[in-house]
Design a protein around this motif. Structure first.
Motif, PDB file in Angstrom:
ATOM      1  N   HIS A 190     -12.300   0.959  -8.477  1.00 53.32           N
ATOM      2  CA  HIS A 190     -11.743   1.764  -9.561  1.00 53.32           C
ATOM      3  C   HIS A 190     -10.462   2.473  -9.124  1.00 53.32           C
ATOM      4  O   HIS A 190      -9.474   2.504  -9.858  1.00 53.32           O
ATOM      5  CB  HIS A 190     -12.760   2.803 -10.045  1.00 53.32           C
ATOM      6  N   ASP A 191     -10.495   3.065  -7.936  1.00 56.51           N
ATOM      7  CA  ASP A 191      -9.347   3.828  -7.452  1.00 56.51           C
ATOM      8  C   ASP A 191      -8.182   2.915  -7.088  1.00 56.51           C
ATOM      9  O   ASP A 191      -8.352   1.727  -6.816  1.00 56.51           O
ATOM     10  CB  ASP A 191      -9.736   4.650  -6.225  1.00 56.51           C
ATOM     11  N   ARG A 192      -6.987   3.522  -7.089  1.00 54.97           N
ATOM     12  CA  ARG A 192      -5.767   2.788  -6.744  1.00 54.97           C
ATOM     13  C   ARG A 192      -5.139   3.461  -5.528  1.00 54.97           C
ATOM     14  O   ARG A 192      -4.949   4.670  -5.526  1.00 54.97           O
ATOM     15  CB  ARG A 192      -4.799   2.782  -7.918  1.00 54.97           C
ATOM     16  N   GLU A 193      -4.779   2.648  -4.549  1.00 54.04           N
ATOM     17  CA  GLU A 193      -4.239   3.218  -3.317  1.00 54.04           C
ATOM     18  C   GLU A 193      -3.420   2.182  -2.562  1.00 54.04           C
ATOM     19  O   GLU A 193      -3.760   1.008  -2.535  1.00 54.04           O
ATOM     20  CB  GLU A 193      -5.390   3.706  -2.427  1.00 54.04           C
ATOM     21  N   ILE A 194      -2.321   2.653  -1.984  1.00 52.15           N
ATOM     22  CA  ILE A 194      -1.519   1.823  -1.076  1.00 52.15           C
ATOM     23  C   ILE A 194      -1.548   2.528   0.278  1.00 52.15           C
ATOM     24  O   ILE A 194      -1.259   3.721   0.366  1.00 52.15           O
ATOM     25  CB  ILE A 194      -0.068   1.678  -1.567  1.00 52.15           C
ATOM     26  N   ARG A 195      -1.909   1.786   1.309  1.00 51.79           N
ATOM     27  CA  ARG A 195      -2.034   2.390   2.639  1.00 51.79           C
ATOM     28  C   ARG A 195      -1.213   1.574   3.635  1.00 51.79           C
ATOM     29  O   ARG A 195      -1.317   0.349   3.670  1.00 51.79           O
ATOM     30  CB  ARG A 195      -3.495   2.444   3.063  1.00 51.79           C
ATOM     31  N   PHE A 196      -0.392   2.273   4.416  1.00 52.55           N
ATOM     32  CA  PHE A 196       0.424   1.633   5.447  1.00 52.55           C
ATOM     33  C   PHE A 196      -0.152   1.958   6.821  1.00 52.55           C
ATOM     34  O   PHE A 196      -0.653   3.070   7.033  1.00 52.55           O
ATOM     35  CB  PHE A 196       1.873   2.134   5.383  1.00 52.55           C
ATOM     36  N   ASN A 197      -0.024   1.038   7.761  1.00 50.05           N
ATOM     37  CA  ASN A 197      -0.584   1.299   9.086  1.00 50.05           C
ATOM     38  C   ASN A 197       0.312   2.179   9.962  1.00 50.05           C
ATOM     39  O   ASN A 197       0.044   2.350  11.144  1.00 50.05           O
ATOM     40  CB  ASN A 197      -0.942   0.000   9.818  1.00 50.05           C
TER      41      ASN A 197
END
Length: 246
Positions: A190-197
Motif C-alpha cells: 500500500h505504501d509508496r517509498e523510494i530508498r537509495f543505498n
C-alpha cells in the motif's frame, strides 16, 4: 572574448544562487547546498574572466559569503544525518510545474548511489509504466553508478499481460545498460517509498504518479516533465545510516 560572455555568466550565477537562498529559507537544505555549490562555481568562472580589480574584490567577498553558508549547511545536514534526525518536506501544489523526477531527486542521487528500491503499488497502467521508465532513465543520466533497481508493486487479478510485457521490456533495456531490474509483486502493498543505498529515503504521497495527464500529445509538458502540471502531493525526505539490503 571572455568579456563578451560575462553578462550571461553572471546572470546564470545570480539565478542559481537566488534559488539556493530560497531553498535555504525553506529549510530544503540538501537542495540548497547543491545550488550553492553550482552557483559558487559559476561565480568563480566569472571571477576568472573579470579584469577590473575592484570587481574582483567584490566577487571574492560574495564567493566567500556563499561558501561560508554552504559549509554551515553541510555541517548542519551531516549532523542531522549522523543523529538520524534529517527530515525535509516538499509540498507540490496542484497544477504546479518544475517537479520532474530529475529536478525533485537530483540532490539525493549522488554520494556513491548504486542500488535503488521503488515500492509503488500503482505501476499498472500505460502512463504509470512510462513514469517508471522515465524514473529509470533519470537514474541512468545522473552522476551515479546505479547497478540494481528493485521494483515492488501490486499483484492482483486484474494484472494485465501488457504490464508484464512492458516491465519485461524495461528490464531487458536496462540490462543493455548494465543495470539489473529486480521485479517483485505483493498483494498487500500500500505504501509508496523510494530508498537509495546512500541513506536517502523519499516518500511521495502519490508515488511516481503525481503528474497530470497532458492536454494533448503535442502540448507543452508531454515530453518534458518539468513543464508537466502536477497533482497536489507531499514529499517527505529522510536519511538513515541503516540502508535496506536485498
Amino acid at each position: 572574448m571572455a568579456q563578451d560572455f560575462l553578462p550571461g555568466m553572471e546572470s546564470s550565477a545570480i539565478s542559481v544562487l537566488k534559488r539556493a537562498v530560497e531553498l535555504d529559507h525553506s529549510s530544503r537544505f540538501q537542495e540548497a547546498l547543491v545550488c550553492y555549490q553550482e552557483g559558487i562555481q559559476l561565480l568563480m568562472d566569472v571571477l576568472k574572466a573579470v579584469k577590473d580589480d575592484s570587481k574582483k574584490v567584490r566577487y571574492r567577498e560574495k564567493i566567500k559569503g556563499y561558501m561560508d553558508r554552504a559549509e554551515q549547511i553541510k555541517d548542519h545536514v551531516n549532523k542531522l544525518k549522523e543523529e538520524g534526525r534529517y527530515h525535509e518536506q516538499i509540498k507540490i501544489a496542484d497544477s504546479s510545474t518544475g517537479f520532474s523526477y530529475e529536478s525533485l531527486l537530483k540532490p539525493y542521487i549522488r554520494d556513491g548511489l548504486t542500488e535503488v528500491w521503488v515500492e509503488d503499488p500503482y505501476v499498472r497502467h500505460v502512463h504509470q509504466l512510462y513514469n517508471f521508465l522515465r524514473f529509470c532513465e533519470m537514474l541512468l543520466k545522473c552522476q551515479c553508478k546505479v547497478k540494481t533497481i528493485h521494483l515492488l508493486t501490486s499483484q492482483d487479478e486484474d494484472s494485465s499481460a501488457q504490464r508484464t510485457s512492458a516491465l519485461a521490456e524495461i528490464k531487458q533495456s536496462l540490462q543493455c545498460q548494465n543495470v539489473c531490474l529486480d521485479i517483485q509483486y505483493s498483494s498487500t502493498i500500500h505504501d509508496r517509498e523510494i530508498r537509495f543505498n546512500n541513506g536517502w529515503i523519499i516518500k511521495i504521497g502519490r508515488g511516481l504518479d503525481y503528474f497530470k495527464k497532458p492536454k494533448g500529445r503535442f502540448s507543452v509538458g508531454y515530453c518534458d516533465y518539468d513543464l508537466r502540471e502536477c497533482h497536489e502531493t507531499t514529499v517527505d525526505i529522510f536519511h538513515t545510516k541503516h540502508t535496506k539490503t536485498t
